[in-house]
Design a protein around this motif. Structure first.
Motif, PDB file in Angstrom:
ATOM      1  N   CYS A   1     -11.776  -3.315  13.043  1.00  0.00           N
ATOM      2  CA  CYS A   1     -11.963  -3.119  14.346  1.00  0.00           C
ATOM      3  C   CYS A   1     -13.012  -4.139  14.762  1.00  0.00           C
ATOM      4  O   CYS A   1     -13.568  -4.126  16.045  1.00  0.00           O
TER       5      CYS A   1
ATOM      6  N   CYS B   1     -17.420   2.616   8.755  1.00  0.00           N
ATOM      7  CA  CYS B   1     -16.888   2.583  10.208  1.00  0.00           C
ATOM      8  C   CYS B   1     -16.678   4.010  10.846  1.00  0.00           C
ATOM      9  O   CYS B   1     -15.917   4.701  10.130  1.00  0.00           O
TER      10      CYS B   1
ATOM     11  N   CYS C   1     -13.082   3.688  12.945  1.00  0.00           N
ATOM     12  CA  CYS C   1     -11.600   3.999  12.511  1.00  0.00           C
ATOM     13  C   CYS C   1     -11.260   5.350  11.853  1.00  0.00           C
ATOM     14  O   CYS C   1      -9.976   5.470  12.348  1.00  0.00           O
TER      15      CYS C   1
ATOM     16  N   CYS D   1     -17.147  -4.079  10.638  1.00  0.00           N
ATOM     17  CA  CYS D   1     -15.894  -3.295   9.916  1.00  0.00           C
ATOM     18  C   CYS D   1     -14.735  -4.498  10.293  1.00  0.00           C
ATOM     19  O   CYS D   1     -14.597  -4.903  11.370  1.00  0.00           O
TER      20      CYS D   1
HETATM   21 ZN   LIG Z   1     -13.346  -0.052  12.239  1.00  0.00          ZN
END
Ligand SMILES: [Zn+2]
Length: 113
Positions: free
Chosen positions: A92, A72, A75, A89
């Protein structure tokens, strides 16, 4: 059966390695990703059947399962997925690239000279 043809290919590949080194295969190590489409248990039993009558009759198959990991950038981190319904992810929800989990490969062939 899908796993049977994979087991046969693994045996052929390992037989070739052993022939090149003029040795006997003791064990074949494979890495099986959770997204590879191969079920480890099914591959193990297919291998047990497929090795009969081949030079790998006494060789063990060692399966290393590989979890699905997405990277990701939001993040940002690499995270392991526990469910694969959506390849996003887990923190998120961002759709990201799968960096591990599609593997289906021989990592080592143990040969006894
Ligand atoms: Zn993420």
């Amino acid at each position: 059966m899908h796993e049977l043809s994979i087991a046969v290919s693994l045996i052929e590949a390992a037989t070739e390695v052993a022939a090149n080194q003029s040795g006997i295969v003791r064990a074949v190590h494979v890495r099986v990703g959770a997204l590879s489409g191969v079920v480890a248990e099914a591959l193990a039993s297919a291998y047990t059947m497929a090795r009969i009558g081949t030079p790998l009759e006494q060789a063990e198959l060692v399966i290393e399962p590989v979890p699905v990991v997405v990277e990701c950038r939001r993040c940002p981190a690499k995270r392991e997925l526990l469910t694969f319904d959506a390849l996003v992810c887990p923190i998120c929800g961002n759709v990201e690239e799968v960096v591990r989990g599609r593997e289906l490969e021989i990592t080592a062939v143990e040969i006894e000279e």
